[in-house]
Write an enzyme that holds these catalytic residues in place. Structure first.
Site, short mmCIF file in Angstrom:
data_model
loop_
_atom_site.label_atom_id
_atom_site.label_comp_id
_atom_site.label_asym_id
_atom_site.label_seq_id
_atom_site.Cartn_x
_atom_site.Cartn_y
_atom_site.Cartn_z
N ILE A 96 0.86 -1.19 0.00
CA ILE A 96 0.00 0.00 0.00
C ILE A 96 0.90 1.24 0.00
CG2 ILE A 96 -1.79 1.26 1.26
CD1 ILE A 96 -2.66 -1.42 2.44
N HIS A 113 -7.70 -4.69 -9.63
CA HIS A 113 -8.02 -5.57 -8.51
C HIS A 113 -9.01 -6.63 -8.98
CE1 HIS A 113 -8.64 -6.76 -4.38
NE2 HIS A 113 -9.94 -6.78 -4.62
#
Ligand code: GRF
Length: 194
Positions: A96, A113
């Protein structure tokens, strides 16, 4: 606003693993009408099989440890600036990015994703859809924020789940979808300046 007339903009692809999405973007970018040039590949995993696609295509690649994300981000920003990168595409990048990095980069950062976001953020999406007996799954390309898999959605593709689908089967099917979805998202982002 990014001008597209005549000139491709420089893109960096961040990976951690197999890089099949990286490969599909490289292939598309060979078309002179496709708006980006893959100028840099960054991996936080020096053993990522996807690095082979960068090597094969003579694309500059850097492997930077992400054990210390602060260092990873600082080092990445230097390479991104050197290569005049105007868009980052995360493709199977398993870390992240911080709010600070996103702010400092200044340009667009997008991610792919393997779920129909906002459903199933994070990992193991395929086992979650099977466990929950969902009828559909898919893939989403979205803007990156400091919150996991949460930025504005750019494009989504839905597929039907068959009764005999397993995690492996779904993974394969979704990757095939992604290989055309990600290039479409890149065009959408750059042409419409979303
Ligand atoms: C893709 O399914 C992508 O949606 C997810 O990680 C996978 C990466 O696959 N973020 P690859 O490394 O591009 O083959």
């Amino acid at each position: 606003m990014v001008k597209l007339i005549g000139k491709k903009i420089n893109a960096a692809i961040f990976i951690s693993g197999n890089g099949t999405n990286l490969n599909s973007i490289i292939k598309k970018s060979k078309n002179k009408k496709f708006p980006i040039k893959v100028s840099l590949v960054i991996s936080n995993n020096k053993k990522a099989p996807g690095l082979l696609y960068a090597k094969k295509n003579n694309i500059t690649f850097k492997t930077i440890s992400s054990l210390n994300m602060n260092k990873f981000e600082k080092c990445s920003l230097k390479y991104l600036n050197d290569k005049k990168i105007k868009i980052i595409c995360l493709a199977g990048f398993m870390k992240i990015l911080s709010k600070k990095f996103i702010k400092e980069f200044k340009f667009k950062i997008i991610n792919i994703h393997p779920s129909l976001l906002p459903k199933y953020k994070g990992t193991n999406t395929h086992s979650k859809v099977i466990k929950n007996k969902d009828k559909f799954t898919g893939s989403t390309v979205h803007y990156v924020t400091e919150k996991l898999d949460s930025g504005k959605i750019i494009i989504q593709k839905k597929i039907k789940i068959n009764k005999n689908d397993t995690v492996q089967k779904l993974k394969k099917k979704i990757l095939i979808v992604e290989h055309s979805l990600y290039p479409k998202a890149i065009i959408k982002v750059l042409k419409s300046n979303l």
